[in-house]
Design a protein around this motif. Structure first.
Motif, PDB file in Angstrom:
ATOM      1  N   PHE A 126     -13.498   2.746  -0.859  1.00  0.00           N
ATOM      2  CA  PHE A 126     -12.289   3.272  -1.508  1.00  0.00           C
ATOM      3  C   PHE A 126     -12.331   3.163  -3.033  1.00  0.00           C
ATOM      4  N   GLY A 127     -13.389   2.558  -3.552  1.00  0.00           N
ATOM      5  CA  GLY A 127     -13.496   2.414  -5.004  1.00  0.00           C
ATOM      6  C   GLY A 127     -12.408   1.526  -5.581  1.00  0.00           C
ATOM      7  N   LYS A 128     -12.053   0.461  -4.851  1.00  0.00           N
ATOM      8  CA  LYS A 128     -10.957  -0.417  -5.274  1.00  0.00           C
ATOM      9  C   LYS A 128     -11.443  -1.858  -5.456  1.00  0.00           C
ATOM     10  N   GLY A 129     -10.615  -2.663  -6.118  1.00  0.00           N
ATOM     11  CA  GLY A 129     -10.939  -4.063  -6.341  1.00  0.00           C
ATOM     12  C   GLY A 129     -10.625  -4.936  -5.128  1.00  0.00           C
ATOM     13  N   ILE A 130     -10.946  -6.229  -5.289  1.00  0.00           N
ATOM     14  CA  ILE A 130     -10.815  -7.197  -4.194  1.00  0.00           C
ATOM     15  C   ILE A 130     -10.017  -8.404  -4.688  1.00  0.00           C
ATOM     16  N   ASP A 131      -9.170  -8.945  -3.809  1.00  0.00           N
ATOM     17  CA  ASP A 131      -8.457 -10.200  -4.124  1.00  0.00           C
ATOM     18  C   ASP A 131      -8.363 -11.014  -2.835  1.00  0.00           C
ATOM     19  N   ILE A 132      -9.144 -12.113  -2.769  1.00  0.00           N
ATOM     20  CA  ILE A 132      -9.294 -12.887  -1.528  1.00  0.00           C
ATOM     21  C   ILE A 132      -8.538 -14.212  -1.600  1.00  0.00           C
ATOM     22  N   HIS A 133      -7.696 -14.476  -0.596  1.00  0.00           N
ATOM     23  CA  HIS A 133      -7.084 -15.808  -0.457  1.00  0.00           C
ATOM     24  C   HIS A 133      -8.162 -16.776   0.030  1.00  0.00           C
ATOM     25  N   LEU A 134      -8.452 -17.807  -0.746  1.00  0.00           N
ATOM     26  CA  LEU A 134      -9.451 -18.788  -0.320  1.00  0.00           C
ATOM     27  C   LEU A 134      -8.869 -20.208  -0.429  1.00  0.00           C
TER      28      LEU A 134
ATOM     29  N   ALA B 246      -3.090   4.701   2.757  1.00  0.00           N
ATOM     30  CA  ALA B 246      -1.634   4.823   2.601  1.00  0.00           C
ATOM     31  C   ALA B 246      -1.162   4.511   1.185  1.00  0.00           C
ATOM     32  N   GLY B 247      -1.985   3.780   0.401  1.00  0.00           N
ATOM     33  CA  GLY B 247      -1.553   3.541  -0.978  1.00  0.00           C
ATOM     34  C   GLY B 247      -1.741   2.140  -1.512  1.00  0.00           C
ATOM     35  N   ALA B 248      -2.396   1.244  -0.740  1.00  0.00           N
ATOM     36  CA  ALA B 248      -2.681  -0.082  -1.287  1.00  0.00           C
ATOM     37  C   ALA B 248      -3.720   0.055  -2.405  1.00  0.00           C
ATOM     38  N   ASP B 249      -3.667  -0.873  -3.363  1.00  0.00           N
ATOM     39  CA  ASP B 249      -4.528  -0.777  -4.548  1.00  0.00           C
ATOM     40  C   ASP B 249      -5.781  -1.633  -4.455  1.00  0.00           C
ATOM     41  N   LEU B 250      -5.744  -2.665  -3.609  1.00  0.00           N
ATOM     42  CA  LEU B 250      -6.878  -3.590  -3.510  1.00  0.00           C
ATOM     43  C   LEU B 250      -7.037  -4.046  -2.068  1.00  0.00           C
ATOM     44  N   ILE B 251      -8.275  -4.501  -1.772  1.00  0.00           N
ATOM     45  CA  ILE B 251      -8.562  -5.082  -0.465  1.00  0.00           C
ATOM     46  C   ILE B 251      -8.428  -6.592  -0.555  1.00  0.00           C
ATOM     47  N   GLY B 252      -7.750  -7.184   0.412  1.00  0.00           N
ATOM     48  CA  GLY B 252      -7.611  -8.638   0.446  1.00  0.00           C
ATOM     49  C   GLY B 252      -8.574  -9.261   1.436  1.00  0.00           C
TER      50      GLY B 252
ATOM     51  N   ASP C   6       5.360  -2.845 -13.095  1.00  0.00           N
ATOM     52  CA  ASP C   6       4.092  -2.412 -12.490  1.00  0.00           C
ATOM     53  C   ASP C   6       3.821  -3.302 -11.286  1.00  0.00           C
ATOM     54  N   ILE C   7       3.582  -2.688 -10.140  1.00  0.00           N
ATOM     55  CA  ILE C   7       3.338  -3.467  -8.922  1.00  0.00           C
ATOM     56  C   ILE C   7       2.006  -3.033  -8.311  1.00  0.00           C
ATOM     57  N   GLN C   8       1.041  -3.936  -8.300  1.00  0.00           N
ATOM     58  CA  GLN C   8      -0.224  -3.694  -7.589  1.00  0.00           C
ATOM     59  C   GLN C   8      -0.088  -4.273  -6.182  1.00  0.00           C
ATOM     60  N   LEU C   9      -0.598  -3.548  -5.194  1.00  0.00           N
ATOM     61  CA  LEU C   9      -0.476  -4.020  -3.809  1.00  0.00           C
ATOM     62  C   LEU C   9      -1.857  -4.278  -3.199  1.00  0.00           C
ATOM     63  N   VAL C  10      -1.990  -5.459  -2.613  1.00  0.00           N
ATOM     64  CA  VAL C  10      -3.230  -5.863  -1.951  1.00  0.00           C
ATOM     65  C   VAL C  10      -3.021  -5.780  -0.440  1.00  0.00           C
ATOM     66  N   ALA C  11      -3.897  -5.060   0.247  1.00  0.00           N
ATOM     67  CA  ALA C  11      -3.854  -5.022   1.717  1.00  0.00           C
ATOM     68  C   ALA C  11      -4.396  -6.359   2.226  1.00  0.00           C
ATOM     69  N   PHE C  12      -3.490  -7.210   2.700  1.00  0.00           N
ATOM     70  CA  PHE C  12      -3.828  -8.608   2.974  1.00  0.00           C
ATOM     71  C   PHE C  12      -3.942  -8.853   4.481  1.00  0.00           C
ATOM     72  N   PRO C  13      -5.159  -9.169   4.956  1.00  0.00           N
ATOM     73  CA  PRO C  13      -5.353  -9.419   6.393  1.00  0.00           C
ATOM     74  C   PRO C  13      -4.873 -10.819   6.782  1.00  0.00           C
ATOM     75  N   GLN C  14      -3.578 -11.004   6.889  1.00  0.00           N
ATOM     76  CA  GLN C  14      -3.006 -12.329   7.127  1.00  0.00           C
ATOM     77  C   GLN C  14      -3.453 -12.945   8.458  1.00  0.00           C
TER      78      GLN C  14
END
Ligand code: ZN
Length: 400
Positions: free
Chosen positions: A200-208, A169-175, A142-150
């Motif tokens: 988008f009704g999706k979760g969040i994962d933030i690099h801090l 396009a298919g990312a699962d979470l906002i970064g 299972d691979i979840q993908l986070v759209a990560f604003p590097q």
């Protein structure tokens, strides 16, 4: 399928019957029915398969010759180095991501969350490449993908639109990335990130990476926003180094805010940075889980895609030495990670999903300390890897 002579995490022995992708029954040793495939585990310890809660499948150089590391430790220095090096890696993303996935599976991991760079330099190219790889291995991991604003959210022109395109396009979470330390606009970045999540009704994962009181204030801000958005249990902060470098009172206040908001913390526990203390966070009700983060890429020449290794690194760094503490460290790579990422739990019990890893160890504590080779990995009851090698059934991704 029968896994004969298995040792269960509670120390009992059993013949484990697998059917329909589930653990169908536990029989006393020697009493399992004889039909079907039979594998003698010879007392091997049956554990739930591992979870890598934070990797970068598009960044990894796995499978390609090692590139010499460009010096510099700050986030900005690393991004600058990557801007040049990401175009010099010998193999395409599909080949490297595929090589890493096979290693992860061979090491007993069948669930991952990968952040994927989204910026003006690469557009959606990295995401599309990783999505092709995800599709190729869909049956096995299972691979979840986070759209990560590097390259930032408010400082990178057009980033909000690119992130929205990534979600379509298919990312699962906002970064997100260091709202204060990188964009220098906490409100601006978090407004955009939470708005996209809502849209988008999706979760969040933030690099801090932001440390000290600044990072702690951002954590409390994120927690408040999670509650306001009704996103309890769907927001993760990765790294949260601030939690490893603030006084006891501020730590308690910040941890309590995270617990109230159901914001989980991912730690890769780099030995070179202040890191969140998992036991103290857990005491205050915060879900903590583990990930590898960078595995041989422009950010770090280290990493091996082995989550038992990661559990041991975390345990050693935080002086988790008693068996009970080692079991807690293991949980960061299994049950706590499943919980934080929203996956159904996997316990090696009747009715449980047959995603398991078998190791020559007497107990979970032994497995964390010894990091033994993986004898067998099952994914939904099918053999995904044996003796540390991915099964031939896992087809290579062919790059056109
Ligand atoms: Zn990361």
């Amino acid at each position: 399928m029968i896994l004969a002579n298995a040792r269960l995490p509670d120390g009992k022995s059993a013949d484990v019957e697998i059917a329909g992708g589930l653990i169908a029954a536990l029989h006393p040793p020697g009493s399992a029915p004889h039909a079907g495939e039979r594998i003698d585990l010879a007392g091997g310890l049956l554990l739930p398969a591992l979870v890598d809660g934070h990797i970068h499948l598009d960044k990894t150089h796995w499978g390609a010759p090692r590139l010499p590391h460009v010096e510099g430790h700050s986030v900005r220095e690393r991004i600058a180095a990557e801007r040049v090096q990401r175009h010099r890696v010998a193999l395409p993303i599909e080949a490297r991501a595929s090589a890493l996935i096979r290693t992860l599976i061979a090491n007993g991991t069948t669930r991952v969350r990968s952040h994927v760079d989204i910026d003006n330099d690469v557009g959606l190219d990295n995401l599309e490449a990783v999505m092709r790889v995800r599709e190729a291995y869909r049956e096995w991991i299972d691979i979840q993908l986070v759209a990560f604003p590097q390259s930032g959210v408010t400082t990178e022109k057009g980033a909000p639109d690119l992130l929205a395109s990534a979600m379509t396009a298919g990312a699962d979470l906002i970064g997100g990335l260091d709202p204060a330390g990188f964009d220098n606009d906490v409100k601006g970045q978090l407004d955009i990130v939470f708005r996209l999540a809502e849209r988008f009704g999706k979760g969040i994962d933030i690099h801090l990476h932001d440390g000290g009181e600044t990072g702690a204030a951002e954590l409390r801000d994120i927690a408040e926003r999670a509650i306001a958005a009704g996103m309890q249990g769907r927001v993760v902060v990765s790294h949260a180094f601030a939690l490893g470098g603030i006084g006891a009172n501020l730590f308690a206040e910040t941890a309590d805010a995270l617990a109230r908001a159901g914001v989980a913390i991912m730690t890769s526990c780099p030995p070179s940075a202040p890191v969140p203390p998992p036991a103290k966070l857990r005491e205050r009700g915060v879900t903590v889980f583990a990930g590898s983060d960078n595995i041989r890429d422009c950010w770090s020449p280290y990493g091996n895609g082995d989550m038992l290794d990661r559990a041991a690194i975390i345990a050693e760094r935080h002086a988790l030495f008693a068996d009970r503490e080692l079991e807690d460290a293991f949980a960061l790579t299994t049950t706590e990670a499943d919980k934080a990422l929203g996956f159904p739990l996997r316990e090696p019990c009747v009715g449980g999903i047959a995603d398991v890893v078998v190791v020559p160890a007497a107990s979970i504590a032994d497995a964390v300390v010894d990091r033994p080779p993986r004898a067998l990995v099952l994914r939904a009851g099918r053999i995904a890897a044996e003796r540390g090698v991915a099964s031939a059934a896992l087809k290579e991704v062919v790059v056109a």
